[in-house]
Design an enzyme around this catalytic site. Structure first.
Site, mmCIF file in Angstrom:
data_model
loop_
_atom_site.group_PDB
_atom_site.id
_atom_site.type_symbol
_atom_site.label_atom_id
_atom_site.label_comp_id
_atom_site.label_asym_id
_atom_site.label_seq_id
_atom_site.Cartn_x
_atom_site.Cartn_y
_atom_site.Cartn_z
ATOM 1 C CE LYS A 198 39.940 2.702 37.555
ATOM 2 N NZ LYS A 198 39.009 2.599 36.407
ATOM 3 C CE LYS A 251 40.456 -1.362 38.904
ATOM 4 N NZ LYS A 251 39.641 -1.264 37.688
#
Length: 332
Positions: A198, A251
């Site tokens: 992330k 992400k």
């Protein structure tokens, strides 16, 4: 010219039927995970200004949303809670409250739509008064002190009936702590869909409006990854695999398709890409201005994520894509 040898690749592109016959990558409804924002209150359906078509929904409006989701053939949702500001505190205790927003929404969905896979986003930022994903001391986010709270949150979500726990906080050791907590509480069969890779991305901007979780000081760069780094993603994903993750999320998605492919090539777990809010909003804004063909862009974009190695895609376009796939199937 007749004697010049060359390959005729166009033979396999000559018609729509031929192109469909040899198509290498397919996007299916089963690939889609639809995010839902559950907010405190009654009869609330707030459209998020920066995310046209996406709403904050109170519990009494969740059923209608789920009716549409199920009717379209979407099999999985991921839940985010949006509490009132006055219900937030420094520890984010609302995240693991027995009657918390995600917990209550999970119970409702699993009771009325038992076949739907419910994924619980497991983080503290929406529930903390400071907006960070862990315990804060001064302006420092404490790693180890946050782990117990994350484990408590995961256990409360599993107790409510969540099928999958999805921790998004990027604290070191968060998968190990949550796995140990779930196992000790008797939830050893509940999988963890880790936000393994992330990045500290500018593409999250509209999500801050949706979840009302912007940090009140500083930023998240001390725990989310530097967008310039690739090798770091291997280390992060490897740690989560060793600690017991069952899925690996990358992400954001569009600017990190190389990372999606890296993760797919190096780890034998399902890979999930998160087509995040900024990616959604840019397409929506361009489409509303008539600059692009929204359907064509979205289908190309998500097919590209599948081609890059995504097994599943968390996307705010889930309902539109499912509707387009259904229309294509009816015509076929």
């Amino acid at each position: 010219m007749k004697n010049i040898p060359f390959n005729r690749h166009r033979r396999l592109r000559a018609s729509a039927g031929m192109r469909a016959l040899v198509r290498e990558t397919q996007l299916h409804k089963e690939d889609l995970i639809y995010p839902i924002f559950v907010i405190d209150g009654e009869q609330v359906k707030n459209e998020i200004n920066s995310m046209p078509g996406i709403y904050q929904l109170s519990m009494d409006n969740l059923g209608a949303e789920m009716d549409e989701v199920v009717s379209l053939g979407i099999k999985s949702v991921i839940l985010f809670g949006v509490p009132f500001d006055h219900d937030k505190d420094e520890q984010g205790t609302g995240a693991f409250h027995h009657n918390g927003l995600v917990q209550e929404a999970t119970r409702l969905i699993k009771k009325q739509y038992p076949e739907v896979i419910v994924i619980a986003d497991t983080c503290l930022c929406e529930y903390t008064s400071h907006g960070h994903c862990g315990v804060v001391e001064g302006e420092k986010i404490l790693n180890d002190a946050s782990l117990d709270l994350l484990a408590k949150t995961a256990i409360s979500q599993a107790e409510a009936g969540a099928d999958i726990i999805a921790p998004s906080n990027m604290m070191d050791g968060f998968v190990a702590a949550i796995r140990a907590g779930l196992d000790e509480a008797g939830y050893e069969d509940i999988p963890i869909m880790s936000y393994a890779v992330k990045y500290a991305s500018a593409f999250y901007g509209p999500f801050r409006d949706a979840a009302n979780g912007a940090p009140q000081f500083g930023d998240r760069k001390t725990y989310q990854m530097d967008p310039a780094n690739r090798l770091e993603a291997f280390r992060e994903a490897e740690s989560d695999v060793e600690e017991g993750a069952d899925f690996l999320i990358v992400k954001p998605a569009l600017s990190y398709m190389d990372i999606i492919r890296d993760v797919k090539n190096n780890f034998n777990l399902p890979v999930v890409s998160y087509n995040v809010s900024g990616e959604y909003s840019m397409v929506k804004a361009a489409a509303q201005n008539g600059w692009i063909d929204e359907k064509a862009i979205v289908m190309e974009m998500l097919t590209g994520l599948k081609r890059a190695g995504s097994d599943l895609i968390i996307t705010y376009f889930s309902k539109e894509v499912a509707r387009w796939i259904n229309e294509e199937n009816q015509r076929g």
